[in-house]
Design a protein around this motif. Sequence first.
Motif, PDB file in Angstrom:
ATOM      1  N   ALA A 145      -0.207   6.931  10.808  1.00 35.63           N
ATOM      2  CA  ALA A 145      -1.448   6.152  10.927  1.00 35.63           C
ATOM      3  C   ALA A 145      -1.859   5.524   9.604  1.00 35.63           C
ATOM      4  CB  ALA A 145      -2.568   7.042  11.462  1.00 35.63           C
ATOM      5  N   THR A 146      -1.761   6.258   8.513  1.00 40.10           N
ATOM      6  CA  THR A 146      -2.155   5.679   7.230  1.00 40.10           C
ATOM      7  C   THR A 146      -1.200   4.570   6.805  1.00 40.10           C
ATOM      8  OG1 THR A 146      -1.017   7.513   6.105  1.00 40.10           O
ATOM      9  CG2 THR A 146      -3.425   7.673   6.338  1.00 40.10           C
ATOM     10  N   MET A 147       0.072   4.703   7.152  1.00 39.22           N
ATOM     11  CA  MET A 147       1.025   3.635   6.849  1.00 39.22           C
ATOM     12  C   MET A 147       0.664   2.363   7.610  1.00 39.22           C
ATOM     13  SD  MET A 147       4.681   5.645   6.748  1.00 39.22           S
ATOM     14  CE  MET A 147       5.599   4.104   6.595  1.00 39.22           C
ATOM     15  N   LEU A 148       0.322   2.500   8.884  1.00 38.17           N
ATOM     16  CA  LEU A 148      -0.075   1.333   9.674  1.00 38.17           C
ATOM     17  C   LEU A 148      -1.336   0.687   9.119  1.00 38.17           C
ATOM     18  CD1 LEU A 148       0.548   2.392  13.400  1.00 38.17           C
ATOM     19  CD2 LEU A 148       1.555   0.433  12.210  1.00 38.17           C
ATOM     20  N   LEU A 149      -2.318   1.508   8.760  1.00 35.12           N
ATOM     21  CA  LEU A 149      -3.552   0.959   8.209  1.00 35.12           C
ATOM     22  C   LEU A 149      -3.273   0.144   6.947  1.00 35.12           C
ATOM     23  CD1 LEU A 149      -6.409   3.633   8.436  1.00 35.12           C
ATOM     24  CD2 LEU A 149      -6.297   1.401   9.569  1.00 35.12           C
ATOM     25  N   ALA A 150      -2.489   0.710   6.049  1.00 37.66           N
ATOM     26  CA  ALA A 150      -2.192   0.008   4.801  1.00 37.66           C
ATOM     27  C   ALA A 150      -1.444  -1.293   5.069  1.00 37.66           C
ATOM     28  CB  ALA A 150      -1.369   0.907   3.881  1.00 37.66           C
ATOM     29  N   ALA A 151      -0.478  -1.250   5.985  1.00 38.99           N
ATOM     30  CA  ALA A 151       0.301  -2.449   6.294  1.00 38.99           C
ATOM     31  C   ALA A 151      -0.586  -3.540   6.883  1.00 38.99           C
ATOM     32  CB  ALA A 151       1.424  -2.102   7.267  1.00 38.99           C
ATOM     33  N   LEU A 152      -1.506  -3.174   7.775  1.00 37.62           N
ATOM     34  CA  LEU A 152      -2.360  -4.168   8.415  1.00 37.62           C
ATOM     35  C   LEU A 152      -3.440  -4.683   7.478  1.00 37.62           C
ATOM     36  CD1 LEU A 152      -2.652  -2.620  11.993  1.00 37.62           C
ATOM     37  CD2 LEU A 152      -1.349  -4.643  11.294  1.00 37.62           C
ATOM     38  N   LEU A 153      -3.946  -3.842   6.597  1.00 35.91           N
ATOM     39  CA  LEU A 153      -4.901  -4.322   5.597  1.00 35.91           C
ATOM     40  C   LEU A 153      -4.258  -5.410   4.738  1.00 35.91           C
ATOM     41  CD1 LEU A 153      -6.594  -0.996   4.407  1.00 35.91           C
ATOM     42  CD2 LEU A 153      -7.736  -2.887   5.605  1.00 35.91           C
ATOM     43  N   HIS A 154      -3.042  -5.168   4.303  1.00 40.30           N
ATOM     44  CA  HIS A 154      -2.349  -6.156   3.483  1.00 40.30           C
ATOM     45  C   HIS A 154      -2.049  -7.420   4.281  1.00 40.30           C
ATOM     46  CE1 HIS A 154       0.307  -7.891   0.523  1.00 40.30           C
ATOM     47  NE2 HIS A 154       1.285  -7.945   1.412  1.00 40.30           N
ATOM     48  N   ALA A 155      -1.555  -7.237   5.508  1.00 46.47           N
ATOM     49  CA  ALA A 155      -1.179  -8.393   6.325  1.00 46.47           C
ATOM     50  C   ALA A 155      -2.370  -9.278   6.661  1.00 46.47           C
ATOM     51  CB  ALA A 155      -0.495  -7.928   7.609  1.00 46.47           C
ATOM     52  N   SER A 156      -3.566  -8.689   6.718  1.00 43.94           N
ATOM     53  CA  SER A 156      -4.768  -9.460   7.060  1.00 43.94           C
ATOM     54  C   SER A 156      -5.541  -9.912   5.829  1.00 43.94           C
ATOM     55  CB  SER A 156      -5.675  -8.639   7.987  1.00 43.94           C
ATOM     56  OG  SER A 156      -6.012  -7.391   7.414  1.00 43.94           O
ATOM     57  N   GLY A 157      -4.922  -9.805   4.655  1.00 41.21           N
ATOM     58  CA  GLY A 157      -5.540 -10.311   3.438  1.00 41.21           C
ATOM     59  C   GLY A 157      -6.648  -9.453   2.874  1.00 41.21           C
ATOM     60  N   ARG A 158      -6.676  -8.174   3.239  1.00 41.02           N
ATOM     61  CA  ARG A 158      -7.753  -7.295   2.775  1.00 41.02           C
ATOM     62  C   ARG A 158      -7.255  -6.387   1.656  1.00 41.02           C
ATOM     63  NH1 ARG A 158     -10.220  -5.074   8.368  1.00 41.02           N
ATOM     64  NH2 ARG A 158     -11.547  -3.927   6.918  1.00 41.02           N
TER      65      ARG A 158
END
Length: 257
Positions: free
Chosen positions: A178-191
């Motif tokens: 879950a933390t890996m997904l969160l980090a990946a999506l934060l980066h992918a969405s420019g956050r």
Amino acid sequence: MSILEPLAARYATWLRLPAEATNDTGDEDPALVRAMPIVLRVERDPQPCRTALLEAAAAASIAVCLDERAEPEGPWHDDVDVWVRGRIRKVSRRARGAHWEAVQDLPGVTITVDGAEARAFVPGLVVETPKVLSRLQISGSELPPDEPGPAPDQGPVLWLNPGVPMTVGKGAAQVGHATMLLAALLHASGRDDDLKTWTANDFRCAVRTPTPGQWRELHPGDDPDTAWRTHGTTAVRDAGFTEVAPGTVTVIAQWRP
């Protein structure tokens, strides 16, 4: 941060797969299976709190991936990169006393949360797992549920499926996903500012179990992209090799701004 881009790219596709397809390994060679080992420190007395131990495991997992040693010129990069590009497997084990101290010499990151300790290691081939790790037990020493209190209003919350019992070892692997997904999506969405703040806070996160009604409201359903944009939620869907049925959503991760 580019090391997690393959994970973000295939997230939505994975959630939409038929359940039976999630554990289809095809012609996968067992000799080439890779996994990230996680070791949970479980002493006899005092035992750690279950929630704190899961929070430590969740933070340690992403800490390895985003450690400077996993960057392109770092010594961990190749091992982490090839693992992220394949199936994200984790193997949780438990240790105490001298066995816990012995694994500290292997490359990885230890995180402590409220006295509970977990160490995630650089992923590698399962058949080449160092003996100091392979001798540790995967099952046993289950920890009782605890009452951690309400989740914080801001930051990452990892919601465990209230209808799917999991051992602490299984739960540790799932919250690490879950933390890996969160980090990946934060980066992918420019956050990336949120990601930098999280990194500075040693990837601390809250693990909680919602009510069945809360779980239904949080679930991304058939539109994971909209769920992320509107509610900051993403889901861990398990392949079903251990403990749970293929296609089971085990954790919903939520970023609270």
